[in-house]
Design a protein around this motif. Structure first.
Motif, PDB file in Angstrom:
ATOM      1  N   TYR A   1       0.826  -1.212   0.000  1.00  0.00           N
ATOM      2  CA  TYR A   1       0.000   0.000   0.000  1.00  0.00           C
ATOM      3  C   TYR A   1       0.858   1.259   0.000  1.00  0.00           C
ATOM      4  O   TYR A   1       0.515   2.251  -0.656  1.00  0.00           O
ATOM      5  N   PHE A   2       1.973   1.232   0.725  1.00  0.00           N
ATOM      6  CA  PHE A   2       2.861   2.395   0.723  1.00  0.00           C
ATOM      7  C   PHE A   2       3.391   2.656  -0.687  1.00  0.00           C
ATOM      8  O   PHE A   2       3.498   3.815  -1.117  1.00  0.00           O
ATOM      9  N   LYS A   3       3.692   1.582  -1.421  1.00  0.00           N
ATOM     10  CA  LYS A   3       4.169   1.748  -2.792  1.00  0.00           C
ATOM     11  C   LYS A   3       3.062   2.263  -3.705  1.00  0.00           C
ATOM     12  O   LYS A   3       3.312   3.041  -4.624  1.00  0.00           O
ATOM     13  N   ASP A   4       1.828   1.825  -3.447  1.00  0.00           N
ATOM     14  CA  ASP A   4       0.693   2.335  -4.225  1.00  0.00           C
ATOM     15  C   ASP A   4       0.539   3.837  -4.032  1.00  0.00           C
ATOM     16  O   ASP A   4       0.333   4.594  -4.990  1.00  0.00           O
ATOM     17  N   VAL A   5       0.616   4.277  -2.772  1.00  0.00           N
ATOM     18  CA  VAL A   5       0.482   5.710  -2.474  1.00  0.00           C
ATOM     19  C   VAL A   5       1.622   6.493  -3.111  1.00  0.00           C
ATOM     20  O   VAL A   5       1.414   7.571  -3.681  1.00  0.00           O
ATOM     21  N   GLU A   6       2.834   5.943  -3.042  1.00  0.00           N
ATOM     22  CA  GLU A   6       3.972   6.625  -3.651  1.00  0.00           C
ATOM     23  C   GLU A   6       3.807   6.715  -5.170  1.00  0.00           C
ATOM     24  O   GLU A   6       4.127   7.747  -5.774  1.00  0.00           O
ATOM     25  N   MET A   7       3.310   5.678  -5.771  1.00  0.00           N
ATOM     26  CA  MET A   7       3.065   5.676  -7.214  1.00  0.00           C
ATOM     27  C   MET A   7       2.036   6.739  -7.589  1.00  0.00           C
ATOM     28  O   MET A   7       2.135   7.395  -8.639  1.00  0.00           O
ATOM     29  N   MET A   8       1.052   6.948  -6.731  1.00  0.00           N
ATOM     30  CA  MET A   8      -0.033   7.888  -7.004  1.00  0.00           C
ATOM     31  C   MET A   8       0.367   9.332  -6.726  1.00  0.00           C
ATOM     32  O   MET A   8       0.085  10.234  -7.518  1.00  0.00           O
ATOM     33  N   LEU A   9       1.019   9.561  -5.600  1.00  0.00           N
ATOM     34  CA  LEU A   9       1.328  10.934  -5.176  1.00  0.00           C
ATOM     35  C   LEU A   9       2.708  11.406  -5.627  1.00  0.00           C
ATOM     36  O   LEU A   9       2.961  12.610  -5.661  1.00  0.00           O
ATOM     37  N   GLY A  10       3.587  10.467  -5.911  1.00  0.00           N
ATOM     38  CA  GLY A  10       4.948  10.849  -6.263  1.00  0.00           C
ATOM     39  C   GLY A  10       5.876  10.862  -5.071  1.00  0.00           C
ATOM     40  O   GLY A  10       7.073  11.105  -5.207  1.00  0.00           O
ATOM     41  N   PHE A  11       5.327  10.602  -3.888  1.00  0.00           N
ATOM     42  CA  PHE A  11       6.145  10.510  -2.673  1.00  0.00           C
ATOM     43  C   PHE A  11       5.472   9.522  -1.730  1.00  0.00           C
ATOM     44  O   PHE A  11       4.248   9.364  -1.748  1.00  0.00           O
ATOM     45  N   PRO A  12       6.246   8.801  -0.914  1.00  0.00           N
ATOM     46  CA  PRO A  12       5.648   7.817  -0.003  1.00  0.00           C
ATOM     47  C   PRO A  12       4.931   8.509   1.148  1.00  0.00           C
ATOM     48  O   PRO A  12       5.186   9.691   1.432  1.00  0.00           O
ATOM     49  N   PRO A  13       4.019   7.819   1.815  1.00  0.00           N
ATOM     50  CA  PRO A  13       3.380   8.413   2.995  1.00  0.00           C
ATOM     51  C   PRO A  13       4.432   8.757   4.041  1.00  0.00           C
ATOM     52  O   PRO A  13       5.397   8.014   4.217  1.00  0.00           O
ATOM     53  N   PRO A  14       4.291   9.878   4.726  1.00  0.00           N
ATOM     54  CA  PRO A  14       5.244  10.210   5.797  1.00  0.00           C
ATOM     55  C   PRO A  14       5.305   9.097   6.844  1.00  0.00           C
ATOM     56  O   PRO A  14       4.331   8.359   7.042  1.00  0.00           O
ATOM     57  N   LEU A  15       6.463   8.980   7.491  1.00  0.00           N
ATOM     58  CA  LEU A  15       6.672   7.926   8.482  1.00  0.00           C
ATOM     59  C   LEU A  15       5.595   7.943   9.559  1.00  0.00           C
ATOM     60  O   LEU A  15       5.131   6.891  10.006  1.00  0.00           O
ATOM     61  N   PHE A  16       5.192   9.140   9.979  1.00  0.00           N
ATOM     62  CA  PHE A  16       4.170   9.253  11.020  1.00  0.00           C
ATOM     63  C   PHE A  16       2.893   8.525  10.614  1.00  0.00           C
ATOM     64  O   PHE A  16       2.280   7.801  11.413  1.00  0.00           O
ATOM     65  N   PHE A  17       2.469   8.699   9.366  1.00  0.00           N
ATOM     66  CA  PHE A  17       1.233   8.070   8.901  1.00  0.00           C
ATOM     67  C   PHE A  17       1.411   6.563   8.752  1.00  0.00           C
ATOM     68  O   PHE A  17       0.467   5.800   8.985  1.00  0.00           O
ATOM     69  N   LYS A  18       2.608   6.131   8.363  1.00  0.00           N
ATOM     70  CA  LYS A  18       2.864   4.691   8.286  1.00  0.00           C
ATOM     71  C   LYS A  18       2.687   4.036   9.654  1.00  0.00           C
ATOM     72  O   LYS A  18       2.068   2.975   9.782  1.00  0.00           O
ATOM     73  N   VAL A  19       3.228   4.682  10.675  1.00  0.00           N
ATOM     74  CA  VAL A  19       3.128   4.142  12.036  1.00  0.00           C
ATOM     75  C   VAL A  19       1.677   4.168  12.514  1.00  0.00           C
ATOM     76  O   VAL A  19       1.187   3.206  13.118  1.00  0.00           O
ATOM     77  N   CYS A  20       0.980   5.273  12.236  1.00  0.00           N
ATOM     78  CA  CYS A  20      -0.421   5.393  12.664  1.00  0.00           C
ATOM     79  C   CYS A  20      -1.282   4.333  11.990  1.00  0.00           C
ATOM     80  O   CYS A  20      -2.097   3.673  12.651  1.00  0.00           O
ATOM     81  N   TRP A  21      -1.127   4.171  10.682  1.00  0.00           N
ATOM     82  CA  TRP A  21      -1.940   3.198   9.963  1.00  0.00           C
ATOM     83  C   TRP A  21      -1.725   1.782  10.477  1.00  0.00           C
ATOM     84  O   TRP A  21      -2.682   1.008  10.582  1.00  0.00           O
ATOM     85  N   ARG A  22      -0.496   1.440  10.796  1.00  0.00           N
ATOM     86  CA  ARG A  22      -0.185   0.063  11.185  1.00  0.00           C
ATOM     87  C   ARG A  22      -0.479  -0.214  12.659  1.00  0.00           C
ATOM     88  O   ARG A  22      -0.911  -1.325  12.997  1.00  0.00           O
ATOM     89  N   PHE A  23      -0.267   0.765  13.515  1.00  0.00           N
ATOM     90  CA  PHE A  23      -0.325   0.483  14.948  1.00  0.00           C
ATOM     91  C   PHE A  23      -1.273   1.409  15.716  1.00  0.00           C
ATOM     92  O   PHE A  23      -2.217   0.940  16.349  1.00  0.00           O
ATOM     93  N   ILE A  24      -1.014   2.716  15.659  1.00  0.00           N
ATOM     94  CA  ILE A  24      -1.691   3.639  16.574  1.00  0.00           C
ATOM     95  C   ILE A  24      -3.184   3.741  16.289  1.00  0.00           C
ATOM     96  O   ILE A  24      -4.013   3.594  17.197  1.00  0.00           O
ATOM     97  N   SER A  25      -3.558   3.991  15.030  1.00  0.00           N
ATOM     98  CA  SER A  25      -4.977   4.169  14.703  1.00  0.00           C
ATOM     99  C   SER A  25      -5.805   2.926  15.013  1.00  0.00           C
ATOM    100  O   SER A  25      -6.889   3.038  15.602  1.00  0.00           O
ATOM    101  N   PRO A  26      -5.354   1.702  14.641  1.00  0.00           N
ATOM    102  CA  PRO A  26      -6.143   0.524  15.025  1.00  0.00           C
ATOM    103  C   PRO A  26      -6.318   0.380  16.528  1.00  0.00           C
ATOM    104  O   PRO A  26      -7.377  -0.048  16.993  1.00  0.00           O
TER     105      PRO A  26
END
Length: 659
Positions: A489-514
């Motif tokens: 999914y991170f690669k999909d977002v990078e392909m779409m936006l031209g940059f990967p999701p910021p590290l903060f959002f990666k951590v939130c999506w995987r751990f904090i938000s759930p």
């Protein structure tokens, strides 16, 4: 770079495309796109900013420590609200599909999309009834004297006691009475057990409420007429899908702020307004240590942003592929929360003025939900000079706030149906689908216009979209991050936006938000209390219906998962399960021009990269095995032509005959 190239690049950037990409009027000519990104942002703001920002947040704020509540509120916004908002926007935008189609990412979880549709259906039915009540009050405000000002009307009872004496002029100097006031519908707070004219107008005239949820009585024709008007307005605004609604939101999403500002300026000039604002904002820091405060903050953020309704995915699906939805998610989320805080000033300045004139604490006139919108605030407006003008503005604002959300709810259902069927006829005749859904919504809303309608409305509000939304959102996070895979999914977002999701959002999506979502679910279960309305206690059979509504959306997930597994190829359950979880071959960007790299068509130069990453290693292994097999065949062919001196075949490993 030539001048023409510069113009093309700048135009592309304005239209949400990457520089250098060809700019089209509609990038996706089959589904259509937003006219521009302002339309998308305004629509999303209108969707997120709804009635709850006005009638729920201010009440939660003062009840949970005033200004101290802002701390957990904004913490939950940063760690849960914005990440989930960004996740849903990027999800819908990447696939350019609605809440059903996006589950090509993992077909077994398509039941989550059906659950979103069920939730949006429930909310769309009762939400438009609330809008129709605002329409009714709006029409009733077109008079020289608001009908809920005095107690001399046919519907009033001997217990009625108004805050404006009969014959008094409507100004602040003549409203110092010793009567008490009922401040709300949800909970009557009255020391003398007398009722206000606004409450009696609401209960005995507008609703003509029955004594039991099972006693429907007759349909209230004025309310039914307003419901028809409400659905007709929604249909007209969506008659051409996002092409028409995208133009309407220029007014519906912005004018409420004009009205809020007018009411705010008027409110802070009134006597006692400062006391109301102090009551709203004065921090009680000891309450920050209370788990309930954090639970309320998390719940308000989650429900206010509209997560798991399917609307965010749907609206984002009409974006251009390279639109910066990361930027949009931050703008929309912060705007939504800032609006809630701003609305609190508007509400409590007027309530402070009302408490000042009645010589009672602000807590006795503070309320939330329908009690604030249709009893307490209208009562306060009768104390103002030219009260019909302020009433017209207030209810017009409620109508616009409600319509902004209703547009997206209806579009969510229509888009899901059109995407799922997907034929040329259904796409050309999307207006017919919109009209059909609007008619169905109107018919299903008729029971809510009866004498028992308010009971059913509150039942749906409390059960249809409560813990079920939390479960849906949690499963969505787990599916994307752990079944499909976070790296994918991170690669999909990078392909779409031209940059990967910021590290903060990666951590939130995987751990904090759930984790926060799980906390909200646990909090919701622990804090559960059977619903009541004033002194009326709902019977057990009605609560069973409420739980059935809540479960009807969640049950879609396991039912569809079992169906998908049973229909998947494989000899064992494990093989079927594995196949059901794998991305569909059509998963990925909708347009061929965006299906590059690992989404490139099969048979192209980068065949190994054609499928999602999860299959890449398997494909490479198959490719390597094929190469080895070919190499072995070549060796065998060569060995047949090289004989040793004793007539035996030379089977050495060197394929070179001259070796």
């Amino acid at each position: 770079m030539s001048e023409s190239d510069t113009i093309t690049a700048s135009t592309a950037d304005q239209n949400g495309a990457v520089p250098g990409e060809p700019v089209k009027k509609d990038e996706n000519s089959r589904r259509g796109n937003w006219g521009n990104q302002i339309e998308f942002v305004l629509t999303s703001v209108g969707y997120a900013v709804g009635l709850g920002n006005v009638w729920r947040f201010p009440y939660l704020c003062y009840r949970n420590g005033g200004g101290a509540f802002m701390l957990p509120y904004f913490i939950m916004l940063v760690f849960c609200g914005i990440p989930l908002f960004f996740l849903e926007l990027s999800f819908g935008q990447f696939a350019s599909l609605g809440c059903l189609g996006v589950w090509k990412i993992s077909p077994m979880f398509k039941g989550v999309g059906y659950g979103m549709m069920v939730v949006s259906t429930y909310i769309g039915i009762y939400y438009n009834v609330v809008i129709c009540l605002a329409f009714y009050y709006f029409f009733m405000s077109m008079t020289n004297l608001l009908p809920w000002t005095y107690c001399n009307n046919p519907w009033n009872t001997p217990d009625c006691s108004g805050v404006v004496g009969s014959g008094a002029q409507l100004n602040g100097s003549l409203v110092n009475t010793t009567t008490s006031l009922v401040a709300g519908v949800m909970e009557v707070v009255n020391r003398t057990k007398r009722t206000s004219p606004s409450e009696e107008y609401w209960k005995h005239y507008v609703l003509n409420i029955s004594d039991d949820i099972g006693n429907f009585g007759e349909v209230r024709l004025p309310i039914l007429g307003c419901l028809a008007v409400s659905w007709f307005v929604v249909f007209l605004c969506l008659i051409r899908g996002v092409k028409s609604s995208g133009k309407v939101v220029y007014f519906t999403a912005t004018f409420p702020y004009v009205v809020l500002t007018i009411l705010f300026v008027r409110g802070i000039t009134l006597d006692g307004a400062i006391n109301g604002i102090k009551y709203y904002l004065t921090p009680q820091w000891e309450k920050v240590l209370n788990a309930k405060v954090w639970g309320d903050a998390a719940s308000q953020i989650f429900y206010s942003l509209g997560c798991a309704w399917g609307g965010l995915i749907t609206m984002a699906s009409y974006n251009k592929f390279h639109n910066n939805c990361f930027r949009d998610s931050i703008i929309i989320s912060i705007t939504n929360c800032a609006t809630s805080v701003y609305a609190g000033f508007v509400i409590f300045s007027i309530l402070g003025f009302m408490a000042h004139n009645l010589n009672v604490p602000v807590s006795e006139v503070a309320d939330h939900g329908p009690g604030l919108a249709f009893v307490a605030y209208p009562e306060a407006l009768t104390l103002l000079p030219i009260s019909p003008l302020w009433s017209l503005l207030f209810f017009f604002m409620l109508i616009l706030l409600g319509l902004g959300t209703q547009f997206c709810l209806l579009e969510t259902l229509v888009t899901a149906i059109v995407d799922e069927i997907g034929t040329d006829w259904i796409i050309r005749n999307k207006t017919v689908v919109t009209f059909s859904v609007a008619i169905a919504g109107f018919l299903l809303g008729i029971p809510l216009t009866t004498h028992a309608g308010i009971y059913w409305l509150l039942l749906m509000d409390n059960y249809a979209a409560s813990f079920s939304l939390v479960i849906i959102s949690c499963i969505m996070c787990i599916c994307i991050m752990y079944i499909y895979g976070h790296r994918n999914y991170f690669k999909d977002v990078e392909m779409m936006l031209g940059f990967p999701p910021p590290l903060f959002f990666k951590v939130c999506w995987r751990f904090i938000s759930p984790v926060i979502i799980s906390f909200i679910l646990i909090f919701t279960v622990i804090q559960y209390k059977p619903i009541t309305y004033n002194d009326y206690v709902y019977p057990g059979w009605s609560l069973a219906i409420g739980f059935a509504m809540a479960l009807s959306s969640v049950i879609c997930i396991p039912i569809y998962a079992l169906y998908k597994i049973s229909r998947s190829p494989g000899t064992t359950f494990r093989e079927r399960l594995k196949h059901a979880c794998q991305p569909h071959p059509k998963w990925g960007p909708a347009l061929a021009e965006h299906r590059t790299g690992r989404y490139a068509p099969m048979g192209s130069a980068d065949t190994v990269e054609a499928r999602p990453i999860k299959e890449k290693e398997e494909l490479r292994e198959e490719h390597n095995e094929e190469e080895k097999a070919k190499e072995t065949e070549k060796k065998d062919e060569i060995s047949l032509t090289i004989q040793g001196s004793n007539g035996s075949t030379n089977t050495h490993n060197n394929p070179n005959p001259s070796a």
